[in-house]
Design a protein around this motif. Structure first.
Motif, PDB file in Angstrom:
ATOM      1  N   ILE A  66     -20.434   7.059  -0.045  1.00 28.16           N
ATOM      2  CA  ILE A  66     -19.080   6.387  -0.515  1.00 28.16           C
ATOM      3  C   ILE A  66     -18.144   6.410   0.889  1.00 28.16           C
ATOM      4  O   ILE A  66     -17.445   5.706   0.875  1.00 28.16           O
ATOM      5  CB  ILE A  66     -18.350   7.162  -1.730  1.00 28.16           C
ATOM      6  N   ARG A  69     -19.528   3.955   3.215  1.00 29.16           N
ATOM      7  CA  ARG A  69     -19.102   2.643   2.755  1.00 29.16           C
ATOM      8  C   ARG A  69     -17.680   2.554   2.959  1.00 29.16           C
ATOM      9  O   ARG A  69     -17.232   1.304   3.573  1.00 29.16           O
ATOM     10  CB  ARG A  69     -19.530   2.606   1.353  1.00 29.16           C
ATOM     11  N   THR A  70     -16.875   3.360   2.740  1.00 26.11           N
ATOM     12  CA  THR A  70     -15.409   3.306   3.013  1.00 26.11           C
ATOM     13  C   THR A  70     -14.941   2.883   4.366  1.00 26.11           C
ATOM     14  O   THR A  70     -14.292   2.052   4.765  1.00 26.11           O
ATOM     15  CB  THR A  70     -14.797   4.566   2.421  1.00 26.11           C
ATOM     16  N   LEU A  73     -16.740  -0.444   5.872  1.00 27.14           N
ATOM     17  CA  LEU A  73     -15.666  -1.482   5.268  1.00 27.14           C
ATOM     18  C   LEU A  73     -14.495  -1.564   6.188  1.00 27.14           C
ATOM     19  O   LEU A  73     -13.933  -2.705   6.539  1.00 27.14           O
ATOM     20  CB  LEU A  73     -15.119  -1.095   4.080  1.00 27.14           C
ATOM     21  N   PHE A 152     -19.444  -6.369  -1.373  1.00 25.01           N
ATOM     22  CA  PHE A 152     -18.653  -5.987  -0.038  1.00 25.01           C
ATOM     23  C   PHE A 152     -17.990  -7.119   0.641  1.00 25.01           C
ATOM     24  O   PHE A 152     -16.793  -7.090   1.246  1.00 25.01           O
ATOM     25  CB  PHE A 152     -19.655  -5.112   0.967  1.00 25.01           C
ATOM     26  N   ALA A 221      -9.058   1.674   5.014  1.00 26.30           N
ATOM     27  CA  ALA A 221      -9.865   2.978   4.383  1.00 26.30           C
ATOM     28  C   ALA A 221      -8.935   3.592   3.336  1.00 26.30           C
ATOM     29  O   ALA A 221      -9.882   4.159   2.485  1.00 26.30           O
ATOM     30  CB  ALA A 221      -9.783   3.885   5.409  1.00 26.30           C
ATOM     31  N   PRO A 227     -10.261  -2.917  -3.510  1.00 29.32           N
ATOM     32  CA  PRO A 227     -11.490  -2.493  -3.656  1.00 29.32           C
ATOM     33  C   PRO A 227     -11.748  -2.509  -5.544  1.00 29.32           C
ATOM     34  O   PRO A 227     -12.769  -2.766  -5.929  1.00 29.32           O
ATOM     35  CB  PRO A 227     -11.687  -1.273  -3.081  1.00 29.32           C
ATOM     36  N   LYS A 236     -18.067   1.209  -5.002  1.00 29.67           N
ATOM     37  CA  LYS A 236     -16.992   2.359  -4.882  1.00 29.67           C
ATOM     38  C   LYS A 236     -16.818   2.827  -3.580  1.00 29.67           C
ATOM     39  O   LYS A 236     -17.746   2.692  -2.624  1.00 29.67           O
ATOM     40  CB  LYS A 236     -17.776   3.630  -5.487  1.00 29.67           C
ATOM     41  N   VAL A 237     -15.412   3.075  -3.141  1.00 27.60           N
ATOM     42  CA  VAL A 237     -15.019   3.643  -2.150  1.00 27.60           C
ATOM     43  C   VAL A 237     -14.108   4.645  -2.412  1.00 27.60           C
ATOM     44  O   VAL A 237     -14.161   5.176  -3.604  1.00 27.60           O
ATOM     45  CB  VAL A 237     -14.074   2.408  -1.413  1.00 27.60           C
TER      46      VAL A 237
END
Length: 286
Positions: A66, A69-70, A73, A152, A221, A227, A236-237
């Motif tokens: 997670i 990914r956050t 992103l 995404f 972030a 999201p 999920k973030v």
């Protein structure tokens, strides 16, 4: 009144300092302290201190994915905003005052709309039965809808839409300090537009790019609404995970620990970029 000549400015800043203490510092201290208590099933906390939540975040593959990914992103959104915002700011700085005012309203438009309304608008556009898919199918470019919602890519598109103005304004502020004579001199010596942009304009606006990138990265972030709506439950973030822990699982200590880790990482990146700007490009701000 105090006899000291420099006392008045400090007293004038007292109301702002008290508000900051009450609404920023105190909640952060409470969140930090909450993260050290164990979770009790049913939605409570224990009466002793523990580092178990931080150990879980550091060792559990779920949380590591997670966080990756956050920040992945946030990095992708930042890079795209730089690619779009830099030339947009350059064009904006070269417009006449009349057209610049109109263009600024257009650029700042996404910031004037509620984040929920704006994101729901993107959901209508990006859905399987949305405007974009229907238009592509109508002209024959695709036979079946392209899946953009709950992906995404969809989250990146929606975040770039609202965060590009931050980059444009930061770069535009740097461009205001640029001497047009340097570009004219380069052009008179035979330099093309590409050479002027890469060797004259871009090096001088790097501080603005870094500052704008820092703002975009931090906001991307920590973004929650976009999201949550565009990414849904499948993507999920960290901010959506914090929300789930607080209000879904009632695991307030773990949610607080995730909040603290996210804040520390964003602050570390912010301070690092700030240090870079101050050390390497200090002369630009003088």
């Amino acid at each position: 009144m105090s006899s000291r000549p420099g006392a008045l400015p400090y007293w004038m800043g007292t109301p702002a300092a008290l508000l900051t203490l009450a609404f920023v510092v105190l909640p952060l201290v409470i969140t930090l302290s909450l993260s050290f208590f164990p979770f009790v099933a049913g939605g409570g906390t224990g009466d002793h201190l523990t580092l178990s939540h931080y150990l879980d975040i550091a060792t559990d593959d779920y949380f590591q994915t997670i966080f990756l990914r956050t920040f992945g992103l946030a990095l992708v959104v930042t890079l795209i905003c730089i690619v779009i915002g830099l030339p947009e700011a350059y064009v904006l700085s070269r417009l006449s005052e009349r057209w610049r005012a109109v263009s600024l309203v257009i650029v700042l438009g996404p910031l004037l709309i509620s984040v929920v309304v704006r994101t729901l608008g993107w959901a209508i556009l990006l859905g399987n039965e949305g405007v974009i898919n229907k238009a592509l199918m109508a002209v024959g470019l695709i036979d079946t809808p392209v899946k953009i919602m709950f992906t995404f890519t969809g989250v990146v598109i929606a975040l770039v839409h609202v965060l590009v103005p931050m980059m444009v304004l930061a770069v535009w502020a740097s461009l205001q300090k640029l001497d047009p004579a340097t570009e004219q001199a380069a052009e008179s010596l035979g330099a093309g537009l590409g050479t002027i942009m890469l060797r004259i304009v871009f090096p001088q606006v790097i501080p603005g790019v870094l500052s704008g990138g820092l703002i975009v990265f931090s906001l991307a972030a920590s973004a929650f609404a976009t999201p949550a709506i565009i990414g849904g439950r499948r993507l999920k973030v960290v901010p959506t995970t914090i929300y789930d822990e607080f209000l879904g699982n009632l695991n307030w200590p773990l949610g607080a620990a995730l909040s603290v880790v996210l804040l520390v990482i964003v602050l570390a990146v912010s301070l690092g970029v700030n240090r870079l700007v101050e050390r390497r490009y200090k002369q630009v701000f003088q």
